[in-house]
Design an enzyme around this catalytic site. Structure first.
Site, PDB file in Angstrom:
ATOM      1  NE  ARG A 124      -7.157   4.120   5.581  1.00 39.28           N
ATOM      2  CZ  ARG A 124      -6.510   5.146   6.133  1.00 39.28           C
ATOM      3  NH1 ARG A 124      -6.816   5.547   7.336  1.00 39.28           N
ATOM      4  NH2 ARG A 124      -5.557   5.768   5.476  1.00 39.28           N
ATOM      5  CE  LYS A 162      -1.659   1.408   4.067  1.00 40.23           C
ATOM      6  NZ  LYS A 162      -1.298   2.780   4.502  1.00 40.23           N
ATOM      7  CG  ASN A 163       2.414   2.569   3.513  1.00 38.42           C
ATOM      8  OD1 ASN A 163       1.238   2.851   3.260  1.00 38.42           O
ATOM      9  ND2 ASN A 163       2.829   2.321   4.738  1.00 38.42           N
ATOM     10  NE  ARG A 180       0.472  10.051  10.154  1.00 40.85           N
ATOM     11  CZ  ARG A 180       0.068   9.014   9.415  1.00 40.85           C
ATOM     12  NH1 ARG A 180      -1.086   8.444   9.657  1.00 40.85           N
ATOM     13  NH2 ARG A 180       0.807   8.586   8.413  1.00 40.85           N
ATOM     14  N   PRO A 181       1.813  16.407  11.381  1.00 43.05           N
ATOM     15  CG  PRO A 181       3.554  17.606  12.365  1.00 43.05           C
ATOM     16  CD  PRO A 181       2.682  16.373  12.544  1.00 43.05           C
ATOM     17  CG  ASP A 220       3.678   1.317   9.368  1.00 44.10           C
ATOM     18  OD1 ASP A 220       3.820   1.592   8.164  1.00 44.10           O
ATOM     19  OD2 ASP A 220       3.380   2.168  10.225  1.00 44.10           O
ATOM     20  CB  CYS A 222      -4.840   9.987  11.490  1.00 42.35           C
ATOM     21  SG  CYS A 222      -3.303   9.203  11.929  1.00 42.35           S
TER      22      CYS A 222
HETATM   23  C1  EPZ Z   1       4.402   6.871   6.239  1.00 43.97           C
HETATM   24  O1  EPZ Z   1       3.617   7.880   6.854  1.00 43.97           O
HETATM   25  C2  EPZ Z   1       3.501   5.640   6.152  1.00 43.97           C
HETATM   26  N1  EPZ Z   1       2.335   5.940   5.325  1.00 43.97           N
HETATM   27  C3  EPZ Z   1       3.057   5.234   7.570  1.00 43.97           C
HETATM   28  O2  EPZ Z   1       2.291   4.046   7.442  1.00 43.97           O
HETATM   29  C4  EPZ Z   1       4.309   4.935   8.395  1.00 43.97           C
HETATM   30  O3  EPZ Z   1       3.920   4.616   9.710  1.00 43.97           O
HETATM   31  C5  EPZ Z   1       5.228   6.161   8.402  1.00 43.97           C
HETATM   32  O4  EPZ Z   1       5.551   6.540   7.038  1.00 43.97           O
HETATM   33  C6  EPZ Z   1       6.531   5.899   9.143  1.00 43.97           C
HETATM   34  O5  EPZ Z   1       7.183   4.820   8.551  1.00 43.97           O
HETATM   35  C7  EPZ Z   1       2.465   5.907   3.979  1.00 43.97           C
HETATM   36  O6  EPZ Z   1       3.534   5.638   3.444  1.00 43.97           O
HETATM   37  C8  EPZ Z   1       1.229   6.207   3.175  1.00 43.97           C
HETATM   38  P1  EPZ Z   1       6.486  10.241   8.337  1.00 43.97           P
HETATM   39  P2  EPZ Z   1       4.164   9.411   6.876  1.00 43.97           P
HETATM   40  O7  EPZ Z   1       6.353  11.506   7.566  1.00 43.97           O
HETATM   41  O8  EPZ Z   1       4.891   9.695   5.627  1.00 43.97           O
HETATM   42  C9  EPZ Z   1       6.445  13.452  11.818  1.00 43.97           C
HETATM   43  C10 EPZ Z   1       0.479   2.628   7.834  1.00 43.97           C
HETATM   44  O9  EPZ Z   1       0.093   2.080   8.867  1.00 43.97           O
HETATM   45  N2  EPZ Z   1       6.359  14.459  10.742  1.00 43.97           N
HETATM   46  O10 EPZ Z   1       7.690   9.373   8.133  1.00 43.97           O
HETATM   47  O11 EPZ Z   1       3.044  10.272   7.268  1.00 43.97           O
HETATM   48  C11 EPZ Z   1       5.196  12.596  11.915  1.00 43.97           C
HETATM   49  O12 EPZ Z   1       4.204  13.232  12.707  1.00 43.97           O
HETATM   50  C12 EPZ Z   1       0.907   4.088   7.867  1.00 43.97           C
HETATM   51  O13 EPZ Z   1       0.591   2.074   6.710  1.00 43.97           O
HETATM   52  C13 EPZ Z   1       6.456  15.803  11.061  1.00 43.97           C
HETATM   53  O14 EPZ Z   1       6.624  16.175  12.223  1.00 43.97           O
HETATM   54  O15 EPZ Z   1       5.202   9.323   8.097  1.00 43.97           O
HETATM   55  C14 EPZ Z   1       5.711  11.344  12.559  1.00 43.97           C
HETATM   56  O16 EPZ Z   1       5.774  11.533  13.966  1.00 43.97           O
HETATM   57  C15 EPZ Z   1       0.705   4.702   9.240  1.00 43.97           C
HETATM   58  N3  EPZ Z   1       6.368  16.726  10.051  1.00 43.97           N
HETATM   59  C16 EPZ Z   1       7.137  11.221  12.000  1.00 43.97           C
HETATM   60  O17 EPZ Z   1       7.478  12.526  11.497  1.00 43.97           O
HETATM   61  C17 EPZ Z   1       6.191  16.353   8.740  1.00 43.97           C
HETATM   62  O18 EPZ Z   1       6.146  17.238   7.856  1.00 43.97           O
HETATM   63  C18 EPZ Z   1       7.269  10.234  10.854  1.00 43.97           C
HETATM   64  O19 EPZ Z   1       6.289  10.595   9.891  1.00 43.97           O
HETATM   65  C19 EPZ Z   1       6.091  14.978   8.441  1.00 43.97           C
HETATM   66  C20 EPZ Z   1       6.179  14.045   9.453  1.00 43.97           C
END
Ligand code: EPZ
Length: 431
Positions: free
Chosen positions: A408, A22-23, A129-130, A316, A124
């Site tokens: 999902r 999915k990702n 998740r900013p 995950d 969410c």
């Molecule tokens: C991706 O989410 C995945 N989703 C998530 O999978 C996964 O848990 C996550 O990466 C971490 O591996 C998809 O690929 C669609 P991040 P993403 O940006 O990109 C913070 C699932 O279950 N952050 O790596 O949103 C954020 O809040 C989902 O399949 C900021 O602060 O994750 C988090 O604490 C859930 N500012 C951390 O960084 C930003 O601009 C990691 O988030 C972006 C992120």
């Protein structure tokens, strides 16, 4: 709303075909916006998120054609995406709120059209998740960003982004993907420092290079992109889902069964989870088809694990390994470092007899002899899977409500588990 009813205590034995990730699929579909030509993606999983993103891409003007209908057991769907003309550069709130990965259209639209208006995704269940890292990255590429009425309005002066150096203070999968896609069409060279290294990003980069992008440093924390004038069409098979694979490996162990995960390069794909799963007691044996998983010596070992960006243990998989640790010999300490609220499966597992105490971002799990089936509530995608795993191992019946979360991210879950002997059925609750 649908629910799942499981009768626990049955050994799982058989084969489970692993679906496309999915990702990986979600950013790959967004990449179609970068070219007027056709991007054909195969091995797409049939999931709610894929349908939501298809709807969003269509409202941007993308034509989608299903070349091969997918089922959970036949290797997935083949979809052709053609964004010949972008008819709207706005991603509306009512779609984005349903799936925050919609934010990944921002980079492609900005790069292709020089502007984009995308609803802020909002938080969410697992955290705020900013998207500040995404926006700062686009500003490094020359974009002007305004936040108005819950929308991000981004504009590239002169209609084209400029290559630059984007340094991420913390690793972000989505921000890396968004900047990577935008940089392919920027004028000049972009260097992404402290890039996320998840395999799904490498899959995206390989596809972009097939489309004519010039990306190097794939899989490392420094990615270099030489901008080009335009990208062309391509064909790409989505990589297998490493989280789905690892989740079913845990199912084999918890039911003391044996499951052959069928797919390509699964051992490589499961890097990050593999060492921890082995320490927990799971044995892996490669076959011509995939990897056979079982509890190696009949015991689940208590382990200490901290979630980390790739190649560390993936967040995950945190809920799923916790389900496994509820039955460990001794105790296990699990620390979540990526998301601030990703322990919502704990109270539900406790209702099934698990012994878990939480101190901040650390959960201590003391192994119990057995879990007891109970009615439980799914709260987010991976928490839902941890409840399925617990239900498969528990004595008696478990009912999991609100399983739209599961739909999902896990294609054909009850089909795949049922084919291995699980007593599991989906019930549709009267509206
Ligand atoms: C991706 O989410 C995945 N989703 C998530 O999978 C996964 O848990 C996550 O990466 C971490 O591996 C998809 O690929 C669609 P991040 P993403 O940006 O990109 C913070 C699932 O279950 N952050 O790596 O949103 C954020 O809040 C989902 O399949 C900021 O602060 O994750 C988090 O604490 C859930 N500012 C951390 O960084 C930003 O601009 C990691 O988030 C972006 C992120």
């Amino acid at each position: 709303m649908d629910r799942l009813v499981l009768q626990g205590g049955h050994r799982l034995e058989g084969q489970i075909p692993i679906s496309g990730a999915k990702n990986a699929a979600l950013p790959l579909m967004c990449a179609a916006l970068l070219t007027r030509e056709t991007l054909t993606l195969s091995r797409l999983p049939h999931l709610a998120d894929i349908r939501t993103l298809s709807e969003l891409l269509q409202q941007h003007g993308t034509r989608l054609t299903c070349e091969k209908a997918g089922t959970p057991l036949n290797g997935g769907e083949t979809l052709s995406l053609t964004a010949q003309d972008i008819t709207s550069t706005t991603a509306p709130y009512d779609i984005v709120r349903r799936m925050r990965a919609s934010i990944l259209v921002l980079g492609p639209l900005l790069a292709r059209e020089g502007e984009a208006t995308v609803s802020l995704p909002g938080g969410c269940a697992i955290g705020n998740r900013p998207i500040d890292l995404h926006l700062k990255g686009f500003q490094e590429l020359g974009a002007e960003i305004d936040l108005q009425e819950g929308y991000v309005r981004a504009r590239a002066p002169g209609g084209r982004l400029k290559g630059g150096t984007v340094h991420f203070p913390m690793v972000s999968v989505g921000a890396t993907e968004n900047i990577l896609m935008a940089a392919t069409l920027a004028e000049g060279t972009t260097i992404i420092e402290n890039a996320a290294r998840e395999p799904e990003i490498a899959d995206l980069a390989h596809c972009l290079n097939k489309m004519g992008a010039r990306i190097s440093g794939i899989g490392t924390e420094m990615i270099i992109v030489e901008g080009v004038e335009r990208l062309h069409g391509a064909e790409h098979a989505v990589m297998p889902d490493r989280i789905e694979a690892a989740s079913y490996a845990v199912a084999a162990a918890m039911t003391r069964g044996e499951i052959e995960l069928v797919g390509h390069n699964l051992r490589i794909v499961m890097t990050g989870s593999l060492d921890v799963l082995k320490d927990a007691g799971i044995g892996f044996r490669e076959t011509g088809n995939g990897v056979v998983c079982r509890l190696a010596h009949g015991r689940i070992h208590g382990i200490n694990v901290v979630t980390q960006p790739y190649p560390g243990f993936p967040t995950d998989m945190q809920a799923q390994i916790m389900a496994m640790m509820t039955l460990c010999e001794g105790a296990s300490v699990i620390t979540e470092t990526i998301f601030e609220n990703r322990f919502m499966h704990v109270p539900e597992l406790s209702r099934m007899g698990a012994d878990i105490t939480i101190h901040g971002s650390t959960a201590t799990v003391r192994g119990v002899k057995k879990l007891l089936g109970a009615p439980v509530m799914a709260t987010d995608l991976r928490a839902s899977m941890s409840l399925v795993l617990a239900g498969l191992a528990a004595e008696g019946e478990t009912t999991i409500n609100r399983i739209y979360h599961l739909d999902r991210g896990y294609e054909g879950l009850e089909l795949k588990l049922g084919a291995c002997g699980a007593q599991i059925r989906r019930e549709t609750e009267p509206a």
